[in-house]
Design an enzyme around this catalytic site. Sequence first.
Site, PDB file in Angstrom:
ATOM      1  N   GLU A 165     -23.167  51.445   5.514  1.00 22.90           N
ATOM      2  CA  GLU A 165     -23.889  52.536   5.687  1.00 22.90           C
ATOM      3  C   GLU A 165     -24.958  52.604   6.818  1.00 22.90           C
ATOM      4  O   GLU A 165     -26.294  52.802   6.186  1.00 22.90           O
ATOM      5  CB  GLU A 165     -24.274  53.341   4.483  1.00 22.90           C
ATOM      6  CG  GLU A 165     -22.983  53.617   3.699  1.00 22.90           C
ATOM      7  CD  GLU A 165     -23.548  54.674   2.474  1.00 22.90           C
ATOM      8  OE1 GLU A 165     -24.687  54.634   2.146  1.00 22.90           O
ATOM      9  OE2 GLU A 165     -22.420  55.286   1.784  1.00 22.90           O
ATOM     10  N   GLU A 376     -15.958  54.020  -1.141  1.00 21.80           N
ATOM     11  CA  GLU A 376     -16.835  54.758  -2.198  1.00 21.80           C
ATOM     12  C   GLU A 376     -16.378  56.228  -2.243  1.00 21.80           C
ATOM     13  O   GLU A 376     -16.109  56.971  -1.350  1.00 21.80           O
ATOM     14  CB  GLU A 376     -18.054  54.623  -1.709  1.00 21.80           C
ATOM     15  CG  GLU A 376     -18.879  53.368  -1.971  1.00 21.80           C
ATOM     16  CD  GLU A 376     -20.273  53.121  -1.745  1.00 21.80           C
ATOM     17  OE1 GLU A 376     -21.112  54.213  -1.886  1.00 21.80           O
ATOM     18  OE2 GLU A 376     -20.822  52.072  -1.443  1.00 21.80           O
TER      19      GLU A 376
HETATM   20  C1  BG6 Z   1     -23.637  55.147  -1.092  1.00 19.26           C
HETATM   21  C2  BG6 Z   1     -24.289  53.926  -1.363  1.00 19.26           C
HETATM   22  O1  BG6 Z   1     -24.460  55.911  -0.055  1.00 19.26           O
HETATM   23  O2  BG6 Z   1     -24.255  56.133  -2.086  1.00 19.26           O
HETATM   24  C3  BG6 Z   1     -24.402  53.503  -2.821  1.00 19.26           C
HETATM   25  O3  BG6 Z   1     -23.469  52.974  -0.704  1.00 19.26           O
HETATM   26  C4  BG6 Z   1     -25.214  54.481  -3.824  1.00 19.26           C
HETATM   27  O4  BG6 Z   1     -24.924  52.364  -2.883  1.00 19.26           O
HETATM   28  C5  BG6 Z   1     -24.278  55.693  -3.657  1.00 19.26           C
HETATM   29  O5  BG6 Z   1     -25.194  54.030  -4.912  1.00 19.26           O
HETATM   30  C6  BG6 Z   1     -24.651  56.915  -4.336  1.00 19.26           C
HETATM   31  O6  BG6 Z   1     -25.936  57.054  -4.067  1.00 19.26           O
HETATM   32  P1  BG6 Z   1     -27.086  57.421  -5.299  1.00 19.26           P
HETATM   33  O7  BG6 Z   1     -28.428  57.373  -4.731  1.00 19.26           O
HETATM   34  O8  BG6 Z   1     -26.626  58.626  -5.853  1.00 19.26           O
HETATM   35  O9  BG6 Z   1     -26.959  55.992  -6.138  1.00 19.26           O
END
Ligand code: BG6
Length: 478
Positions: A165, A376
Site C-alpha cells: 500500500e 485484503e
Molecule cells: C490495510 C493494511 O491498509 O488495512 C493492514 O494493509 C491493516 O495492515 C488493514 O491492518 C486494516 O487497517 P486498520 O487500521 O483498521 O488495522
Amino acid sequence: MNRFPNNFMWGASTSAYQFEGAAHLDGKKSSQQDIINKLNEEKYGFANAEITSDHYHHFKEDVKLMKEMGLNAYRFSISWPRVLPDGTGKVNEKGLQFYNDLIDELIRNKIEPIVTLYHYDCPYELVKKYGGWLNRQIIYDFEEYCRLVIHAFKDKVKYWTTINEQGIIVQFWTKKCLIDEKDQKNDQLRYQINHHMNLAHAIACNLVHELVPGGLVGPVTGYSPVYPASNRPEDVLAAMNAHDLRNTFYLDIWFKGQYHKAAMTYLEKQGLAPKIKEGDMELIQKSKSDFLAINYYRSDCACASQDTDQLRFMGINLTGEKGKIDGYETHPGFYKMCKNDKLETTQWDWAIDPTGLEYLLRDIYTRYQIPLIITENGIGARDILTDDFKIHDDYRIDYMREHIRHIRNAIDYGVEVLGYCPWSAFDVLSTTNGYEKRYGLIYVDRTNQDIKECKRYRKDSSYWYEKIIKSKGELLDE
Ligand code: BG6
C-alpha cells in the site's frame, strides 16, 4: 458461474509486525513499527507491537487452524529486521529459520505461501542511520534484503508481492513511517518516499524474475474507488482528480512505467512532486509486474474543493464511534473527500460497499489487463467472546458473502481473479486501533492491556468461510 475455478486461491492474510510478536527475540531488532506502536500505547492505550498475537510461538497451531478452515493460500509478510536486524550486513539465521519453518509447514499442509516483502516495518537501525525511506540509500539496502530472502525461498515460494500500500503510506505517512518531527511539515517528502518505493519495487520485481524459477511478482495497492458526491459536473471532475491522485498515480507507474500526467502536474504545481534522477524512469520501465494485489475495504466519495481550502492528507476515526471522523482529506482546488450518504459504514466510518469491489475489479482489468488477486478485504469490529468461547460475527459473514459474490460477478464478466485473501486470518494488532478493532476469522484472546495466553478460537465466520471454500463458492447463495 456458481463454482469458482478449481485453481482459485482461497486464502487469508496477516502481516509480520501485526501478528508475529517476538519483537526482540532471537536476534530481531526493532522495526519502525515497534517504535510507532510504543508511542501509540503511550498516547492512546493501544497494545504495542512486542507480542501482538504471538504467532512466532504459535505458528504450527496457526497453520493447523488454517488447514482446518480449508485455506489453500496464506498471504503474510517477512519482517526485514528479523532477518537483517541492522537492515544490512549480518544475517540473523534464526530469523530466516523461522520463515523457512513456517513456509515448510504451509507447504506440508498444501497451503500456497504468498509472501509480501515489506509491510511497513522498516528496520529502525536504518531510520536512525539515514531516515529510512526518506533517503535513496534505502533502495540499495532493500535490494540486499530482497536478494537474501528471495534467494532463500526461491524454490518454495512462487507468489511474491513487494510493498504494501504505497498510496496509504503517502496519506498516513507518520503512522506507517517514523518521520522526524522537523520533516513532518514537508509534504513533498511523502511523494519522495513513494518514488524511492517505486524504484525499490522495480528492483524487487527484477530479483524475483532473476532468482525464482516460474516466480510471479506484483505490487499491493490499497484501493478505494472514488465516486462523485453528486451529479454536479464539478463533483464528477473532483472524483476523477481524486481517483487519479490516489489510484491511477500508482497503477500507471507499476503497469505503464510512467507517472500519471494530470496527477503529476497537480503535484508539480503544489511543489509536492518527487525529485527524479537520471536513470530512475528507465529502471522503472524495464521492470515488470506480473499481477496486481488489491487490498479493498471501502469506497470513497469526493466533491469539489475551493483553492482556499486547507491541504489535508487524511481523515481518521480513532474512537470507533460512528461519525467521529476527525476530518476529510482535501487537496485545495482539486478535490475534497466526503461521506457517501448512500452507504452504511463500520463503527470506524469505513463505507461498506461490496459493489465497489466488482466496479474496481472490472475497471482495473479493462485498463491494464493483468491478473488480479485480493490480498485484503474485511470488516473491523469489536468482536465479543462469549462465556462458552464462541464469537457470533454475523456482520463479518454478511460482509464477506457480499464481497465474494461481487468477485464472482467480476469473474463472470471475464476478469482474471487469482484468489481471495480476506484480512485477517487471525486477529492482529490493528494499524490504527490496537486490539479494539478486530478483523480475524480466528479470535486471539488478548486485549490491549492484558496479553493473557493469546488462545485461539474460531469465529462463526471461519466456519462459514470453510463451507464456502469446500463448495468452491457454490454455497454463497444459501
Ligand atoms: C490495510 C493494511 O491498509 O488495512 C493492514 O494493509 C491493516 O495492515 C488493514 O491492518 C486494516 O487497517 P486498520 O487500521 O483498521 O488495522
